[in-house]
Write an enzyme that holds these catalytic residues in place. Structure first.
Site, mmCIF file in Angstrom:
data_model
loop_
_atom_site.group_PDB
_atom_site.id
_atom_site.type_symbol
_atom_site.label_atom_id
_atom_site.label_comp_id
_atom_site.label_asym_id
_atom_site.label_seq_id
_atom_site.Cartn_x
_atom_site.Cartn_y
_atom_site.Cartn_z
ATOM 1 N N LYS A 52 0.844 -1.202 0.000
ATOM 2 C CA LYS A 52 0.000 0.000 0.000
ATOM 3 C C LYS A 52 0.881 1.255 0.000
ATOM 4 O O LYS A 52 0.607 2.226 -0.712
ATOM 5 C CB LYS A 52 -0.940 -0.019 1.216
ATOM 6 C CG LYS A 52 -2.067 -1.036 1.052
ATOM 7 C CD LYS A 52 -2.795 -1.353 2.334
ATOM 8 C CE LYS A 52 -3.750 -2.541 2.129
ATOM 9 N NZ LYS A 52 -4.390 -3.010 3.343
ATOM 10 N N GLN A 96 -4.717 -2.106 9.733
ATOM 11 C CA GLN A 96 -4.550 -3.400 9.058
ATOM 12 C C GLN A 96 -5.080 -4.544 9.929
ATOM 13 O O GLN A 96 -4.707 -4.660 11.096
ATOM 14 C CB GLN A 96 -3.055 -3.619 8.726
ATOM 15 C CG GLN A 96 -2.775 -4.875 7.944
ATOM 16 C CD GLN A 96 -3.396 -4.875 6.540
ATOM 17 O OE1 GLN A 96 -3.301 -3.908 5.794
ATOM 18 N NE2 GLN A 96 -4.052 -5.966 6.178
ATOM 19 N N ASP A 119 -10.954 2.080 3.970
ATOM 20 C CA ASP A 119 -11.225 0.656 3.785
ATOM 21 C C ASP A 119 -12.725 0.420 3.575
ATOM 22 O O ASP A 119 -13.135 -0.652 3.146
ATOM 23 C CB ASP A 119 -10.786 -0.142 5.036
ATOM 24 C CG ASP A 119 -9.467 -0.874 4.813
ATOM 25 O OD1 ASP A 119 -9.095 -1.062 3.643
ATOM 26 O OD2 ASP A 119 -8.826 -1.246 5.817
#
Ligand code: NAP
Length: 303
Positions: A52, A96, A119
């Site tokens: 990312k 994460q 997200d």
């Protein structure tokens, strides 16, 4: 059979994002900023976050990573989320997953400001998605929709079968494809571990989306001739011929199934790169919206 080349499409979209970021800077705005919170030493999580970071930098998005040990307390992690929610220089951030067992993941997700939830996992964003209100969509389902859209695959009136009902892939993609929208307007069947006769159902699918986490679950006899097959699964298998010692494979037995499909995603190089590029698109959206809001209202966190 046409390969749905997520890697190639993602690099095309990255070039479009890079252009938009450059335009923002030319207009006197700063580049969007994506932060990632990484807890512990899980190798897969470290790889995802590194990827990312790399992809963000390639398009000019500012990237930062906040690393914490496995022992961080839930309360401390909530404080990190609060800090990032208030930081006007951060447009979007991800925590994460998975998190260590002593931390309640849902509690952390719900603490993230919906406008910075790139997200797309916050209940407010998922609710907006369900109602068809513009929002930050979960990255993997969004990447799948983009693949279908950019390859001009007709979805209206098609029977779409989704295998797997996780909150991050199966359930949201089934909602998105059944919405009155384009891509969308599918008749969707969502299967899970309580579903009987899965092969009988998948054989009826015009579009088959597989997100189960079961290596090579989908075999040739489970697929209708001419179907569109999207494989979300990701498994590492030992391969001594590779420098890393492993290679990736999916939930679909590609070698068996490919010849029967009209379109199919490879693993790797299908849905994976589309997930990352969707995260970048969400960050760009959060950056553009957030900075416009700051100019008009002086607040960082208003949508
Ligand atoms: P998950 O949370 O592990 O859930 C798996 C789903 O599959 C569940 O709904 C489960 O049913 C269902 N399932 C499992 N075994 C089944 C069986 N034998 N028969 C019927 N249903 C079954 O899934 P996920 O997080 O969505 O991940 C799925 C896969 O996609 C994994 O390989 C993951 O690594 C990969 N993934 C890839 C990306 C990407 O960017 N490429 C992103 C996310 C995930 P129940 O609900 O009844 O338990």
């Amino acid at each position: 059979m046409i390969l749905l080349d997520g890697k190639e499409l993602a690099s095309k979209i990255k070039a479009e994002i890079a252009k938009e970021v450059a335009e923002m800077i030319d207009n006197g705005q700063r580049a969007p900023h994506l932060a990632a919170v990484l807890v512990g030493e899980n190798p897969a999580s470290q790889t995802y976050v590194a990827s990312k970071e790399k992809n963000s930098r390639e398009v000019g998005i500012i990237s930062s990573v906040y690393r914490y040990p496995e022992t961080i307390k839930e309360k401390e992690l909530l404080e990190v989320v609060d800090f990032l929610n208030l930081d006007h220089d951060v447009d979007g951030f991800i925590v994460q997953l998975p998190l260590p067992k002593h931390i309640n993941e849902q509690k952390i997700i719900e603490r993230i400001s919906p406008s910075k939830d790139v997200d797309g996992f916050h209940p407010e964003n998922l609710g907006r998605m369900m109602l068809g209100i513009p929002t930050l969509l979960p990255a993997t389902p969004m990447g799948i929709l983009t693949l279908l859209e950019r390859y001009q695959i007709e979805t209206a009136g098609k029977h779409c079968v989704v295998l797997g009902r996780s909150h991050i892939v199966g359930t949201p993609v089934s909602i998105l494809l059944s919405r009155k929208a384009s891509p969308g307007n599918c008749t969707v069947t969502l299967c899970h571990s309580f579903t009987g006769n899965i092969p009988g159902i998948t054989r009826e699918a015009d579009i088959l989306i597989v997100a189960m986490g079961r290596k090579h679950f989908v075999t040739r006899e489970m697929v209708k001739k001419g179907a569109v097959v999207i494989d979300v699964g990701m498994h590492r298998i030992t391969d001594d011929s590779k420098k890393s010692g492993f290679r990736l494979t999916g939930d679909v037995d590609f070698d068996q199934v490919a010849g029967k499909c009209s379109y199919i995603t490879p693993v790797p190089g299908g849905v994976g790169p589309m997930t990352i590029v969707s995260l970048l698109q969400n960050t760009l959206k959060a950056g553009t919206t957030g900075q416009a809001d700051k100019r008009t209202s002086g607040q960082a966190d208003k949508r």
